[in-house]
Design a protein around this motif. Structure first.
Motif, mmCIF file in Angstrom:
data_model
loop_
_atom_site.group_PDB
_atom_site.id
_atom_site.type_symbol
_atom_site.label_atom_id
_atom_site.label_comp_id
_atom_site.label_asym_id
_atom_site.label_seq_id
_atom_site.Cartn_x
_atom_site.Cartn_y
_atom_site.Cartn_z
ATOM 1 N N ARG A 86 0.839 -1.201 0.000
ATOM 2 C CA ARG A 86 0.000 0.000 0.000
ATOM 3 C C ARG A 86 0.876 1.255 0.000
ATOM 4 O O ARG A 86 2.070 1.212 0.309
ATOM 5 C CB ARG A 86 -0.912 0.012 1.230
ATOM 6 C CG ARG A 86 -0.158 0.091 2.542
ATOM 7 C CD ARG A 86 -1.076 0.079 3.749
ATOM 8 N NE ARG A 86 -0.329 0.348 4.963
ATOM 9 C CZ ARG A 86 0.323 -0.556 5.676
ATOM 10 N NH1 ARG A 86 0.329 -1.814 5.286
ATOM 11 N NH2 ARG A 86 0.986 -0.213 6.773
ATOM 12 N N GLU A 87 0.262 2.368 -0.345
ATOM 13 C CA GLU A 87 0.965 3.648 -0.334
ATOM 14 C C GLU A 87 1.425 3.960 1.080
ATOM 15 O O GLU A 87 0.719 3.717 2.055
ATOM 16 C CB GLU A 87 0.061 4.762 -0.850
ATOM 17 C CG GLU A 87 0.786 6.097 -1.018
ATOM 18 C CD GLU A 87 -0.026 7.143 -1.755
ATOM 19 O OE1 GLU A 87 0.398 8.315 -1.757
ATOM 20 O OE2 GLU A 87 -1.064 6.782 -2.332
ATOM 21 N N GLY A 88 2.641 4.506 1.190
ATOM 22 C CA GLY A 88 3.213 4.822 2.486
ATOM 23 C C GLY A 88 4.042 3.688 3.058
ATOM 24 O O GLY A 88 4.752 3.873 4.050
ATOM 25 N N GLN A 89 3.967 2.529 2.447
ATOM 26 C CA GLN A 89 4.735 1.365 2.897
ATOM 27 C C GLN A 89 6.027 1.267 2.092
ATOM 28 O O GLN A 89 6.064 1.622 0.912
ATOM 29 C CB GLN A 89 3.897 0.107 2.706
ATOM 30 C CG GLN A 89 4.320 -1.108 3.499
ATOM 31 C CD GLN A 89 3.250 -2.191 3.445
ATOM 32 O OE1 GLN A 89 2.720 -2.520 2.383
ATOM 33 N NE2 GLN A 89 2.907 -2.751 4.599
ATOM 34 N N THR A 90 7.079 0.771 2.735
ATOM 35 C CA THR A 90 8.369 0.609 2.063
ATOM 36 C C THR A 90 8.670 -0.868 1.885
ATOM 37 O O THR A 90 8.534 -1.657 2.827
ATOM 38 C CB THR A 90 9.495 1.272 2.883
ATOM 39 O OG1 THR A 90 9.235 2.674 2.995
ATOM 40 C CG2 THR A 90 10.851 1.075 2.212
ATOM 41 N N LEU A 91 9.083 -1.234 0.680
ATOM 42 C CA LEU A 91 9.503 -2.596 0.369
ATOM 43 C C LEU A 91 11.005 -2.581 0.106
ATOM 44 O O LEU A 91 11.493 -1.807 -0.718
ATOM 45 C CB LEU A 91 8.759 -3.110 -0.866
ATOM 46 C CG LEU A 91 9.193 -4.474 -1.410
ATOM 47 C CD1 LEU A 91 8.867 -5.582 -0.414
ATOM 48 C CD2 LEU A 91 8.531 -4.752 -2.758
ATOM 49 N N TYR A 92 11.725 -3.439 0.817
ATOM 50 C CA TYR A 92 13.186 -3.482 0.738
ATOM 51 C C TYR A 92 13.583 -4.928 0.420
ATOM 52 O O TYR A 92 13.522 -5.801 1.281
ATOM 53 C CB TYR A 92 13.756 -3.018 2.079
ATOM 54 C CG TYR A 92 15.261 -2.950 2.218
ATOM 55 C CD1 TYR A 92 16.060 -2.329 1.259
ATOM 56 C CD2 TYR A 92 15.882 -3.479 3.353
ATOM 57 C CE1 TYR A 92 17.435 -2.252 1.430
ATOM 58 C CE2 TYR A 92 17.249 -3.397 3.538
ATOM 59 C CZ TYR A 92 18.019 -2.786 2.569
ATOM 60 O OH TYR A 92 19.398 -2.707 2.739
ATOM 61 N N THR A 93 13.965 -5.190 -0.860
ATOM 62 C CA THR A 93 14.213 -6.554 -1.306
ATOM 63 C C THR A 93 14.855 -6.531 -2.688
ATOM 64 O O THR A 93 15.056 -5.466 -3.276
ATOM 65 C CB THR A 93 12.885 -7.355 -1.344
ATOM 66 O OG1 THR A 93 13.166 -8.727 -1.589
ATOM 67 C CG2 THR A 93 11.947 -6.835 -2.420
ATOM 68 N N TYR A 94 15.181 -7.712 -3.233
ATOM 69 C CA TYR A 94 15.521 -7.798 -4.649
ATOM 70 C C TYR A 94 14.247 -7.624 -5.467
ATOM 71 O O TYR A 94 13.190 -8.149 -5.110
ATOM 72 C CB TYR A 94 16.143 -9.162 -4.985
ATOM 73 C CG TYR A 94 17.550 -9.345 -4.477
ATOM 74 C CD1 TYR A 94 18.597 -8.572 -4.968
ATOM 75 C CD2 TYR A 94 17.846 -10.311 -3.514
ATOM 76 C CE1 TYR A 94 19.890 -8.741 -4.504
ATOM 77 C CE2 TYR A 94 19.142 -10.491 -3.047
ATOM 78 C CZ TYR A 94 20.158 -9.700 -3.546
ATOM 79 O OH TYR A 94 21.439 -9.873 -3.086
ATOM 80 N N LEU A 95 14.350 -6.906 -6.590
ATOM 81 C CA LEU A 95 13.187 -6.671 -7.445
ATOM 82 C C LEU A 95 13.384 -7.203 -8.867
ATOM 83 O O LEU A 95 12.508 -7.860 -9.417
ATOM 84 C CB LEU A 95 12.849 -5.178 -7.490
ATOM 85 C CG LEU A 95 12.364 -4.561 -6.180
ATOM 86 C CD1 LEU A 95 12.119 -3.059 -6.348
ATOM 87 C CD2 LEU A 95 11.102 -5.254 -5.676
ATOM 88 N N HIS A 96 14.496 -6.867 -9.515
ATOM 89 C CA HIS A 96 14.760 -7.315 -10.894
ATOM 90 C C HIS A 96 13.569 -6.990 -11.803
ATOM 91 O O HIS A 96 12.950 -7.866 -12.411
ATOM 92 C CB HIS A 96 15.062 -8.820 -10.924
ATOM 93 C CG HIS A 96 16.232 -9.230 -10.086
ATOM 94 N ND1 HIS A 96 17.526 -8.859 -10.392
ATOM 95 C CD2 HIS A 96 16.313 -9.968 -8.939
ATOM 96 C CE1 HIS A 96 18.355 -9.360 -9.482
ATOM 97 N NE2 HIS A 96 17.632 -10.019 -8.592
ATOM 98 N N LEU A 97 13.247 -5.719 -11.912
ATOM 99 C CA LEU A 97 12.028 -5.301 -12.597
ATOM 100 C C LEU A 97 12.124 -5.325 -14.118
ATOM 101 O O LEU A 97 11.120 -5.558 -14.793
ATOM 102 C CB LEU A 97 11.641 -3.879 -12.150
ATOM 103 C CG LEU A 97 11.210 -3.712 -10.690
ATOM 104 C CD1 LEU A 97 10.866 -2.254 -10.419
ATOM 105 C CD2 LEU A 97 10.042 -4.621 -10.352
ATOM 106 N N ALA A 98 13.295 -5.065 -14.671
ATOM 107 C CA ALA A 98 13.395 -4.854 -16.120
ATOM 108 C C ALA A 98 12.797 -5.986 -16.959
ATOM 109 O O ALA A 98 12.152 -5.717 -17.973
ATOM 110 C CB ALA A 98 14.848 -4.594 -16.523
ATOM 111 N N PRO A 99 12.970 -7.260 -16.597
ATOM 112 C CA PRO A 99 12.353 -8.324 -17.398
ATOM 113 C C PRO A 99 10.988 -8.772 -16.874
ATOM 114 O O PRO A 99 10.478 -9.808 -17.303
ATOM 115 C CB PRO A 99 13.369 -9.460 -17.267
ATOM 116 C CG PRO A 99 13.918 -9.295 -15.891
ATOM 117 C CD PRO A 99 13.903 -7.804 -15.601
ATOM 118 N N ASP A 100 10.386 -8.001 -15.962
ATOM 119 C CA ASP A 100 9.184 -8.456 -15.254
ATOM 120 C C ASP A 100 8.073 -7.397 -15.308
ATOM 121 O O ASP A 100 7.841 -6.666 -14.339
ATOM 122 C CB ASP A 100 9.553 -8.774 -13.803
ATOM 123 C CG ASP A 100 8.466 -9.538 -13.066
ATOM 124 O OD1 ASP A 100 7.324 -9.578 -13.548
ATOM 125 O OD2 ASP A 100 8.768 -10.087 -11.987
#
Length: 377
Positions: A86-100
């Motif tokens: 949700r908005e206001g929440q922070t996610l801290y992890t691997y993402l690898h967005l470019a191929p996803d």
């Protein structure tokens, strides 16, 4: 800050975002930590160990996502997890967005602040939160390749180290960065004949010095790729463009020209893979065969040695995680340009240019400078 640690849900993924030791650091800094039930059980971190470190145990991931201000994970969130952000929440992890594209679209819709381990930088121009998993993956690449070269596993029946009177197997490593260097260490240790291809002459000089002539260093060209891949028993794809989709270095025709029973290990599969025939696999079903070449393309390779990987990852991620919690995400990133480089999505905007370069036209995304996003949105 209330920090949440959900259990990883990818196939055979036993790593965990925070170890009990890391939890103790957050608690010592005045934060609350909630850990999902059995999140670390697969690698020997029990609920009791987390409680002794000061965490509380939540019955489900839903509870974590509903209550936590910052979510600390290892692997990219799966679609059902993205939908809980949700908005206001922070996610801290691997993402690898470019191929996803699906994950990118869902994270943009969530409105959350999403920080990718793999694009955080340091003073040396390196990627300190990616490095420990690259070290693990590089070493595992040779183990996996050696395993699948066995005839019973569809390989050619070649022993990488050879024996007296029989020449060793040939290992080609494409990319001389952290993955490639660690793969070379393992391959040399097994007694293989090792060649590293790279397009940086300074890096090839460094590798020549590091290994003292025990490997071949070759400038990477189309001709070199074709020549050395056709002779190799094991090819390790170890290329990286930070945050961007991996370049395709070997096409279908070149792969078909490889020796029957040879093995490809694509360590770049998280970023889309560096071979034309690559497709992501899992630890449960790790390989497939195309043109008599065994393909090992497990998208979470370090998860295979989850305890070692978790400990190594936490060593790297903890200081940045504490900064995010102590200062608040916005101020922490404005204070540290290297942490700011980790910001990929913020309040519905993509803030990492390589992601918009890869997916902008497909998803109708517009790039927004990370510092501008933090100060204006």
């Amino acid at each position: 800050m209330l920090v949440g640690v959900p259990k990883e849900i990818k196939n055979h993924e036993y790593r965990v975002g925070l170890t009990p030791s890391a939890v103790k650091e957050f608690v010592a800094n005045g934060h609350q930590v909630v850990v999902e039930n059995a999140a670390g059980a697969g690698i020997g971190f029990s609920n009791e160990m987390y409680e002794q470190a000061g965490a509380t145990i939540a019955p489900s991931a839903q509870t974590i996502f509903e209550t936590a201000e910052m979510i600390v994970k290892v692997k990219e969130p799966q679609p059902n997890e993205c939908k809980m952000l949700r908005e206001g929440q922070t996610l801290y992890t691997y993402l690898h967005l470019a191929p996803d594209p699906l994950q990118t679209e869902l994270l943009v819709k969530s409105g959350a602040t999403c920080i990718a381990y793999e694009t955080v930088t340091d003073n040396f121009g390196a990627l300190p939160l990616l490095a420990p998993m690259s070290e693990v993956a590089g070493r595992m690449a040779i183990q996996a390749g050696a395993h699948y070269l066995q005839k019973a596993h569809s390989g050619s029946g070649t022993l990488l180290g050879g024996v007296p009177g029989v020449e060793p197997g040939k290992v080609l490593i494409i990319g001389g960065g952290v993955v490639g260097t660690n793969a070379a260490k393992m391959a040399i240790g097994l007694g293989a004949e090792v060649t590293i291809l790279d397009r940086s002459l300074p890096r090839l000089r460094q590798l020549d010095d590091i290994f003292g002539g025990r490997i071949k260093t070759v400038y990477s060209t189309v001709d070199a790729l074709e020549n050395y891949s056709s002779q190799a028993d094991l090819v390790v794809g170890a290329v990286l463009i930070p945050g961007a989709a991996a370049p395709k270095l070997l096409n279908r025709k070149q792969i078909a020209a490889m020796k029957p029973g040879s093995v490809l290990v694509d360590v770049a599969i998280d970023q889309g893979g560096c071979f034309e025939t690559s497709k992501a696999t899992t630890h449960q079903d790790p390989v497939y065969i195309i043109d008599d070449v065994v393909h090992y393309c497990v998208a979470n390779m370090p998860g295979g040695v989850a305890r070692t990987s978790t400990l190594a990852l936490n060593n790297a991620t903890l200081p940045f995680g504490l900064a995010l919690a102590n200062k608040g995400p916005v101020q922490a990133m404005l204070d540290d340009p290297h942490l700011l480089n980790g910001l990929n999505v913020h309040k519905g905007k993509v803030t990492y240019k390589a992601v918009t370069d890869a997916l902008g036209s497909e998803l109708n995304l517009e790039y927004m400078d990370a510092s501008d996003a933090l100060t204006s949105l």
